[in-house]
Design a protein around this motif. Structure first.
Motif, PDB file in Angstrom:
ATOM      1  N   ILE A  58       0.843  -1.191   0.000  1.00  0.00           N
ATOM      2  CA  ILE A  58       0.000   0.000   0.000  1.00  0.00           C
ATOM      3  C   ILE A  58       0.879   1.243   0.000  1.00  0.00           C
ATOM      4  O   ILE A  58       1.793   1.356   0.815  1.00  0.00           O
ATOM      5  CB  ILE A  58      -0.940   0.018   1.221  1.00  0.00           C
ATOM      6  CG1 ILE A  58      -1.881  -1.183   1.183  1.00  0.00           C
ATOM      7  CG2 ILE A  58      -1.744   1.315   1.263  1.00  0.00           C
ATOM      8  CD1 ILE A  58      -2.857  -1.231   2.331  1.00  0.00           C
ATOM      9  N   GLN A  59       0.618   2.150  -0.903  1.00  0.00           N
ATOM     10  CA  GLN A  59       1.323   3.427  -0.955  1.00  0.00           C
ATOM     11  C   GLN A  59       0.467   4.486  -0.272  1.00  0.00           C
ATOM     12  O   GLN A  59      -0.711   4.641  -0.590  1.00  0.00           O
ATOM     13  CB  GLN A  59       1.593   3.831  -2.402  1.00  0.00           C
ATOM     14  CG  GLN A  59       2.484   2.861  -3.158  1.00  0.00           C
ATOM     15  CD  GLN A  59       2.679   3.275  -4.604  1.00  0.00           C
ATOM     16  OE1 GLN A  59       2.071   4.239  -5.071  1.00  0.00           O
ATOM     17  NE2 GLN A  59       3.524   2.557  -5.309  1.00  0.00           N
ATOM     18  N   PHE A  60       1.075   5.207   0.658  1.00  0.00           N
ATOM     19  CA  PHE A  60       0.369   6.247   1.403  1.00  0.00           C
ATOM     20  C   PHE A  60       0.802   7.630   0.927  1.00  0.00           C
ATOM     21  O   PHE A  60       1.972   7.860   0.609  1.00  0.00           O
ATOM     22  CB  PHE A  60       0.650   6.135   2.907  1.00  0.00           C
ATOM     23  CG  PHE A  60      -0.144   5.077   3.603  1.00  0.00           C
ATOM     24  CD1 PHE A  60      -1.406   5.352   4.118  1.00  0.00           C
ATOM     25  CD2 PHE A  60       0.363   3.796   3.755  1.00  0.00           C
ATOM     26  CE1 PHE A  60      -2.149   4.377   4.762  1.00  0.00           C
ATOM     27  CE2 PHE A  60      -0.366   2.808   4.391  1.00  0.00           C
ATOM     28  CZ  PHE A  60      -1.623   3.103   4.905  1.00  0.00           C
ATOM     29  N   SER A  61      -0.158   8.537   0.880  1.00  0.00           N
ATOM     30  CA  SER A  61       0.105   9.956   0.682  1.00  0.00           C
ATOM     31  C   SER A  61      -0.981  10.691   1.458  1.00  0.00           C
ATOM     32  O   SER A  61      -1.855  10.067   2.057  1.00  0.00           O
ATOM     33  CB  SER A  61       0.080  10.328  -0.806  1.00  0.00           C
ATOM     34  OG  SER A  61      -1.206  10.092  -1.353  1.00  0.00           O
ATOM     35  N   GLY A  62      -0.932  12.000   1.444  1.00  0.00           N
ATOM     36  CA  GLY A  62      -1.972  12.703   2.192  1.00  0.00           C
ATOM     37  C   GLY A  62      -1.738  14.193   2.254  1.00  0.00           C
ATOM     38  O   GLY A  62      -0.862  14.744   1.568  1.00  0.00           O
ATOM     39  N   ASP A  63      -2.557  14.846   3.068  1.00  0.00           N
ATOM     40  CA  ASP A  63      -2.399  16.278   3.278  1.00  0.00           C
ATOM     41  C   ASP A  63      -2.911  16.641   4.667  1.00  0.00           C
ATOM     42  O   ASP A  63      -3.780  15.963   5.231  1.00  0.00           O
ATOM     43  CB  ASP A  63      -3.133  17.088   2.205  1.00  0.00           C
ATOM     44  CG  ASP A  63      -4.631  16.843   2.181  1.00  0.00           C
ATOM     45  OD1 ASP A  63      -5.339  17.381   3.059  1.00  0.00           O
ATOM     46  OD2 ASP A  63      -5.101  16.115   1.290  1.00  0.00           O
ATOM     47  N   LEU A  64      -2.363  17.697   5.194  1.00  0.00           N
ATOM     48  CA  LEU A  64      -2.760  18.226   6.501  1.00  0.00           C
ATOM     49  C   LEU A  64      -3.070  19.710   6.326  1.00  0.00           C
ATOM     50  O   LEU A  64      -2.259  20.457   5.784  1.00  0.00           O
ATOM     51  CB  LEU A  64      -1.637  18.043   7.529  1.00  0.00           C
ATOM     52  CG  LEU A  64      -1.916  18.613   8.924  1.00  0.00           C
ATOM     53  CD1 LEU A  64      -3.023  17.816   9.606  1.00  0.00           C
ATOM     54  CD2 LEU A  64      -0.653  18.606   9.770  1.00  0.00           C
ATOM     55  N   ARG A  65      -4.262  20.097   6.777  1.00  0.00           N
ATOM     56  CA  ARG A  65      -4.668  21.492   6.664  1.00  0.00           C
ATOM     57  C   ARG A  65      -5.011  22.053   8.034  1.00  0.00           C
ATOM     58  O   ARG A  65      -5.832  21.476   8.755  1.00  0.00           O
ATOM     59  CB  ARG A  65      -5.898  21.620   5.747  1.00  0.00           C
ATOM     60  CG  ARG A  65      -6.320  23.073   5.490  1.00  0.00           C
ATOM     61  CD  ARG A  65      -7.654  23.140   4.777  1.00  0.00           C
ATOM     62  NE  ARG A  65      -8.768  22.774   5.647  1.00  0.00           N
ATOM     63  CZ  ARG A  65     -10.031  22.619   5.237  1.00  0.00           C
ATOM     64  NH1 ARG A  65     -10.319  22.758   3.957  1.00  0.00           N
ATOM     65  NH2 ARG A  65     -10.982  22.303   6.089  1.00  0.00           N
ATOM     66  N   ALA A  66      -4.373  23.164   8.394  1.00  0.00           N
ATOM     67  CA  ALA A  66      -4.720  23.913   9.601  1.00  0.00           C
ATOM     68  C   ALA A  66      -5.393  25.204   9.149  1.00  0.00           C
ATOM     69  O   ALA A  66      -4.877  25.907   8.273  1.00  0.00           O
ATOM     70  CB  ALA A  66      -3.479  24.209  10.429  1.00  0.00           C
ATOM     71  N   LYS A  67      -6.536  25.518   9.763  1.00  0.00           N
ATOM     72  CA  LYS A  67      -7.337  26.622   9.263  1.00  0.00           C
ATOM     73  C   LYS A  67      -7.928  27.429  10.404  1.00  0.00           C
ATOM     74  O   LYS A  67      -8.281  26.868  11.455  1.00  0.00           O
ATOM     75  CB  LYS A  67      -8.472  26.079   8.375  1.00  0.00           C
ATOM     76  CG  LYS A  67      -9.303  27.135   7.661  1.00  0.00           C
ATOM     77  CD  LYS A  67     -10.397  26.460   6.838  1.00  0.00           C
ATOM     78  CE  LYS A  67     -11.259  27.494   6.114  1.00  0.00           C
ATOM     79  NZ  LYS A  67     -12.408  26.864   5.417  1.00  0.00           N
ATOM     80  N   GLY A  68      -8.013  28.720  10.194  1.00  0.00           N
ATOM     81  CA  GLY A  68      -8.689  29.591  11.136  1.00  0.00           C
ATOM     82  C   GLY A  68      -9.791  30.363  10.428  1.00  0.00           C
ATOM     83  O   GLY A  68      -9.571  30.912   9.348  1.00  0.00           O
ATOM     84  N   ASP A  69     -10.991  30.377  11.026  1.00  0.00           N
ATOM     85  CA  ASP A  69     -12.138  31.094  10.464  1.00  0.00           C
ATOM     86  C   ASP A  69     -12.644  32.124  11.460  1.00  0.00           C
ATOM     87  O   ASP A  69     -12.597  31.898  12.679  1.00  0.00           O
ATOM     88  CB  ASP A  69     -13.284  30.128  10.147  1.00  0.00           C
ATOM     89  CG  ASP A  69     -12.958  29.169   9.029  1.00  0.00           C
ATOM     90  OD1 ASP A  69     -13.376  29.419   7.895  1.00  0.00           O
ATOM     91  OD2 ASP A  69     -12.283  28.143   9.287  1.00  0.00           O
ATOM     92  N   THR A  70     -13.129  33.229  10.962  1.00  0.00           N
ATOM     93  CA  THR A  70     -13.849  34.189  11.782  1.00  0.00           C
ATOM     94  C   THR A  70     -15.258  34.290  11.217  1.00  0.00           C
ATOM     95  O   THR A  70     -15.447  34.621  10.037  1.00  0.00           O
ATOM     96  CB  THR A  70     -13.148  35.567  11.820  1.00  0.00           C
ATOM     97  OG1 THR A  70     -13.932  36.469  12.615  1.00  0.00           O
ATOM     98  CG2 THR A  70     -12.898  36.128  10.441  1.00  0.00           C
ATOM     99  N   LEU A  71     -16.272  33.953  12.036  1.00  0.00           N
ATOM    100  CA  LEU A  71     -17.643  33.782  11.582  1.00  0.00           C
ATOM    101  C   LEU A  71     -18.534  34.879  12.151  1.00  0.00           C
ATOM    102  O   LEU A  71     -18.476  35.169  13.356  1.00  0.00           O
ATOM    103  CB  LEU A  71     -18.179  32.416  12.015  1.00  0.00           C
ATOM    104  CG  LEU A  71     -17.279  31.209  11.704  1.00  0.00           C
ATOM    105  CD1 LEU A  71     -17.872  29.946  12.287  1.00  0.00           C
ATOM    106  CD2 LEU A  71     -17.074  31.074  10.209  1.00  0.00           C
ATOM    107  N   HIS A  72     -19.378  35.429  11.300  1.00  0.00           N
ATOM    108  CA  HIS A  72     -20.236  36.535  11.719  1.00  0.00           C
ATOM    109  C   HIS A  72     -21.621  36.386  11.091  1.00  0.00           C
ATOM    110  O   HIS A  72     -21.754  36.290   9.868  1.00  0.00           O
ATOM    111  CB  HIS A  72     -19.599  37.875  11.329  1.00  0.00           C
ATOM    112  CG  HIS A  72     -18.217  38.042  11.872  1.00  0.00           C
ATOM    113  ND1 HIS A  72     -17.954  38.563  13.117  1.00  0.00           N
ATOM    114  CD2 HIS A  72     -17.008  37.719  11.331  1.00  0.00           C
ATOM    115  CE1 HIS A  72     -16.649  38.566  13.330  1.00  0.00           C
ATOM    116  NE2 HIS A  72     -16.054  38.059  12.263  1.00  0.00           N
TER     117      HIS A  72
END
Length: 578
Positions: A58-72
């Protein structure tokens, strides 16, 4: 090992010749030692190659996302109400079922005192055949309280692990595990204040459900079956991040169906055929997809033999009309049969609903204001069928400019039945019933009772438009997008991870602008914002009648869940691919 044995045989055959040519025993010993070193080196390389082949299936790959939102949120209001059969109410009132209207202690007297505007309309004979009764006691035309809400910072982390394996020459396995959570919360459920808070099988990948990995995708592809251009794929489908939604994600096409119509996980089968050789049109592929959106019996207490629902079947055709690397045209036709009144899932029961739906529990629950009980929602009835269709176009110029347009159509085909949240595109019909609220054996109030029928069983058409452009810019690219959904627009895009709710499911207008900074080929920063202008309630759900948001705010319409007039989300994210 075959290569190693060949090397050893060659060494044995070469040894006698080397011995005859040697001037002395010392020279022969040196040659043997040198040959031994070479054999050890080659053997270690062969062992590493065989170990890699044997273990790295099995070949693994991927991604990691860190996110900040300001909601109004601007002008948020809650004004729940139910649709009441006013014709029957008038008949019962005239026949004295609700008591003497002049007696303030009678059901009709207390009702008229609580709803003077409705009482005046009743006395003037101006009540509509179906009227709405506020569950909070607000009279017709009385504006409910409204407020603005600011969630200044919401941090989230998304991890996706891709898996690929070659099973055979024409058989491959693909999968993806995903984790999506907001910082400081791994409870797995949300308080049910919108349809975006309802966690179910099809939306797990787009909901901040906790710090565990879920199987978002798991399927195999069997291509060139019998030497033909037919292929078969079975498993948890790649039905998210389809075109043209991959543009804003800054990645390649991630799913098969149109992302404007379908962004929803489901289990099923795809049978496809590559038509390019027959038609001469590059990249032309036709697919028939089948899946199941709801299992009605197993796991639902079927042995009690009181199941009133049926399995929800999903199916349709997805055709890549043209895919030549520059232009992409896609046609989608999709249907959902035996749709139920809300797929099964989990949520935290809002304390605001306890007094309305569970008055016997209300007194005890009020002693624990910061606790919600978690419930598993189970549909009660089949409410109808759905049809969806769409046509999408994408193009990428040599200059790097990308632009796209997509038109979508949905049709709700209700059968006249309704559950707790209503029928398909229509509210549940209630009848007014006299009840005893004091326990003295005398009816003193009027309460609505669900008939199991919907107010309206006519077909309801909706449409959606989605357009966008992305252009190269210093250090990256800039994108602009706009989408609109009509009153009855009901796509399957609830698994989008927009924290304000799937923008493509919005009944109203959404505009988005973003800037992507390419740090390196495997890392980028995205900064942008989305502005939502909601026109109708119920975005993301085919159940219940959409109400004009402005009418709910004016007190002339009602919505079981809170409504928002306008909202905006400013965000910044960092994504690393590995």
């Amino acid at each position: 090992m075959r290569k190693l044995m060949a090397i050893l045989m060659a060494a044995l055959l070469a040894a006698p010749a080397a011995a005859l040519a040697a001037d002395s025993v010392q020279d022969l010993q040196k040659q043997i030692e040198k040959l031994t070193e070479d054999l050890d080196y080659l053997s270690s390389r062969v062992d590493k190659t065989e170990t890699h082949v044997a273990t790295d299936r099995i070949q693994f790959s991927g991604d990691l996302r860190a996110k900040g939102d300001t909601l109004h949120y601007t002008d948020t209001a809650w004004n729940p109400g139910v649709a009441v059969d006013m014709n029957q109410f008038g008949i019962d009132a005239m026949n004295g079922v609700f008591g003497d209207p002049t007696d303030p202690t009678s059901p009709l007297g207390s009702f008229m005192a609580a709803y003077p505007n409705m009482a005046a309309a009743f006395q003037a004979g101006q009540l509509p055949p179906v009227g709405y009764l506020s569950m909070l006691g607000y009279d017709i035309g009385v504006k409910p309280p409204k407020s603005d809400i600011d969630n200044d910072v919401l941090y989230t982390t998304r991890l996706r692990l891709n898996m690929k394996a070659k099973v055979y020459d024409n058989v491959n396995f693909s999968g993806r595990l995903s984790m999506y959570k907001n910082w400081g919360d791994s409870t797995g459920v949300k308080v049910f204040d919108s349809w975006n808070a309802f966690t179910m099988d099809g939306t797990d990948g787009g909901n901040t459900s906790g710090d565990w990995l879920r199987v978002e995708r798991a399927f195999f592809d069997w291509s060139h079956i019998g030497g033909t251009d037919f292929y078969l794929s079975i498993g948890r489908r790649p039905s998210t991040y389809g075109p043209p939604s991959e543009v804003r994600e800054n990645e390649l096409r991630g799913g098969t169906p149109s992302g404007h119509l379908v962004h929803f996980n489901f289990d099923g089968i795809t049978v496809g055929y590559h038509l390019s050789e027959l038609t001469g049109i590059e990249g032309m592929t036709a697919r028939f997809c089948y899946g199941q959106g709801f299992e009605s019996q197993y796991g639902n207490g079927e042995l009690f033999n009181q199941i009133a629902t049926r399995d929800t079947q999903l199916g349709g055709f997805n055709i890549d009309v043209l895919n030549d690397g520059t232009n992409f045209i896609q046609l989608t036709a999709f249907g959902a049969l035996d749709v139920v009144d809300g797929f099964k899932g989990t949520f935290a029961f809002p304390s605001q609903f306890v007094s309305l739906f569970a008055p016997t529990i209300d007194q005890d629950a009020s002693n624990f204001p910061n606790m919600n009980f978690v419930v598993r929602y189970q549909p009660s009835t089949v409410v109808g069928n759905m049809l969806l269709g769409g046509l999408g176009f994408e193009r990428e110029e040599e200059s790097g400019i990308k632009y796209f347009g997509s038109l979508g159509w949905t049709q709700l085909r209700p059968n006249g039945r309704a559950g707790l949240f209503g029928g398909m595109g229509s509210d549940a019909l209630y009848v007014a019933t006299p009840v005893d609220t004091t326990g003295d054996g005398v009816a003193d109030a009027i309460m609505p009772v669900n008939t199991g029928l919907s107010v309206d069983d006519s077909n309801k058409d909706g449409y959606g438009v989605y357009v966008g452009v992305q252009v190269p810019a210093p250090l990256g690219k800039v994108g602009l997008e706009y989408n609109y959904g009509s009153k009855y627009w009901s796509p399957f895009t609830q698994a989008q991870d927009d924290v304000l709710g799937s923008k493509l499911a919005t009944r109203g207008h959404v505009g988005e602008a973003y800037y992507i900074f390419d740090v390196n080929p495997n890392m980028f920063i995205k900064v942008g914002g989305m502005y939502y202008d909601y026109q109708y309630s119920g975005s993301g759900s085919p159940v219940g009648a959409p109400q004009k948001v402005s009418s709910v705010l004016d007190g002339t319409a009602y919505s079981m869940l809170p409504v928002v007039d306008k909202a905006w989300d400013g965000y910044a994210s960092l994504t690393v691919k590995f």
